[in-house]
Design an enzyme around this catalytic site. Structure first.
Site, mmCIF file in Angstrom:
data_model
loop_
_atom_site.group_PDB
_atom_site.id
_atom_site.type_symbol
_atom_site.label_atom_id
_atom_site.label_comp_id
_atom_site.label_asym_id
_atom_site.label_seq_id
_atom_site.Cartn_x
_atom_site.Cartn_y
_atom_site.Cartn_z
ATOM 1 N N LYS A 28 0.824 -1.212 0.000
ATOM 2 C CA LYS A 28 0.000 0.000 0.000
ATOM 3 C C LYS A 28 0.859 1.263 0.000
ATOM 4 C CE LYS A 28 -4.050 -2.125 2.104
ATOM 5 N NZ LYS A 28 -5.005 -2.162 3.235
ATOM 6 N N LYS B 56 -6.746 -11.307 -5.786
ATOM 7 C CA LYS B 56 -8.068 -11.443 -5.165
ATOM 8 C C LYS B 56 -8.987 -10.342 -5.680
ATOM 9 C CE LYS B 56 -7.655 -8.735 -0.899
ATOM 10 N NZ LYS B 56 -7.851 -8.743 0.570
ATOM 11 N N LYS C 55 -12.193 -4.051 -4.187
ATOM 12 C CA LYS C 55 -12.964 -2.832 -4.450
ATOM 13 C C LYS C 55 -12.155 -1.835 -5.279
ATOM 14 C CE LYS C 55 -14.932 -3.089 0.238
ATOM 15 N NZ LYS C 55 -14.983 -2.424 1.543
#
Length: 327
Positions: free
Chosen positions: A112, A193, A196
């Site tokens: 991230k 995976k 969103k």
């Protein structure tokens, strides 16, 4: 007393992966345990930039989706994290017991931080400690987690043990409840995976997608050049992802799904999976729309949940204040 805690971020629309990996598990746990807390963790949502109006609406939309899926405030506490300020206060105390190298080693921080051009915020860095506070504030004993959250729960367990060693045996050391559902993968890249934040619109199937969108996304789903339907995640991740989804929305086992699909080619099978998902989500989608039109009801659910959560959190936090020397 056994107590369950879990949280979900109000960031974007909830998708098929959320439903299969978390929400179905939440519904089962609210039936099996007497003390269950589910939090919409809006403090965590600030770890990436959010427009206030968008975040405000996302909190209500997430509430509507959870209720429509079957989360029952009569059987669990459903509340908004920021309405219980003890979460953030305990997060600070636990942060003062946690060393930086431990968090720097987390794969999620590395990924991230890189996605934010290595300018990740302090909040992004320390959010695993806030997660620990979320769990420990209620003396939770069990936490449902997916594979990608196991390291975070290990940190929570270590922080609890560190606190107990320093201040006396106070926190239960929470145990993981691992999801039995296989991880739902991106429809466009089965190596990743479902997410969103995936920039590919066809990769993520949202609970609120129309039947036409669902059909299109499955038709465009990446598979391979073998036509039969089999389950082999290592060599056939795309088709195996479809089988995982089919099993999750129908309640069938992987073996039963594969047996039913003997003789079908993957093109035809995509249509069958799409129809199964449409049938599963149609009543949920209708209920979401109904709930979204009743903003006051959604706000009341969160307010009532927060009041009950505070009743549990306040005595625990007051004892923590005493233990660490604040009073």
């Amino acid at each position: 007393m056994d107590r369950i805690f879990s949280g979900i971020q109000p960031t974007g629309k909830l998708h098929l992966g959320n439903y299969c990996g978390a929400i179905q598990n939440w519904m089962r746990l609210q039936e099996e345990y007497n003390s269950v807390l589910y939090s919409i963790v809006d403090l965590h949502a600030l770890t990436v930039p959010r427009e206030p109006a968008v975040l405000r609406q996302s909190i209500l939309d997430t509430t509507a989706t959870l209720l429509a899926c079957g989360i029952n405030p009569e059987k669990c506490l459903l509340f908004q994290q920021s309405q219980v300020p003890e979460h953030a206060e305990l997060g600070w105390i636990l942060g003062c017991l946690t060393n930086m190298p431990r968090i720097q080693s987390f794969p999620q921080w590395k990924v991230k931080n890189a996605s934010q051009n290595y300018e990740g915020t302090v909040g992004l860095f320390t959010y695993p400690v806030l997660q620990a506070a979320d769990i420990l504030l209620y003396k939770s004993t069990h936490v449902p987690v997916g594979e990608d959250q196991v390291l975070h729960l290990e940190l929570t367990r270590d922080i609890a043990q560190h606190f107990n060693k320093k201040y006396g045996n106070f926190f239960p050391v929470p145990k993981a409840i691992l999801s039995t559902t296989k991880k739902v993968r991106s429809l466009r890249d089965p190596a990743a995976k479902m997410s969103k934040s995936d920039p590919q619109k066809l990769a993520t199937l949202n609970i609120t997608d129309s039947p036409e969108e669902i059909v299109l996304k499955f038709r465009k789903a990446v598979t391979d050049f073998t036509s039969e339907v089999t389950y082999d995640p290592d060599s056939r991740p795309g088709v195996s992802n479809l089988v995982t989804i089919h099993a999750a929305v129908t309640g069938l086992s992987i073996k039963e799904v594969v047996h039913q699909c003997v003789g079908l080619d993957t093109a035809h099978y995509k249509g069958i999976v799409a129809e199964a998902v449409i049938q599963k989500f149609a009543p949920i989608r209708n209920e979401i729309k109904r709930l979204q039109e009743d903003k006051s009801h959604l706000e009341k659910v969160l307010q009532t949940g927060a009041e009950k959560a505070k009743e549990l959190a306040s005595p625990v936090y007051q004892e923590i204040r005493r233990l660490v020397g604040f009073q």
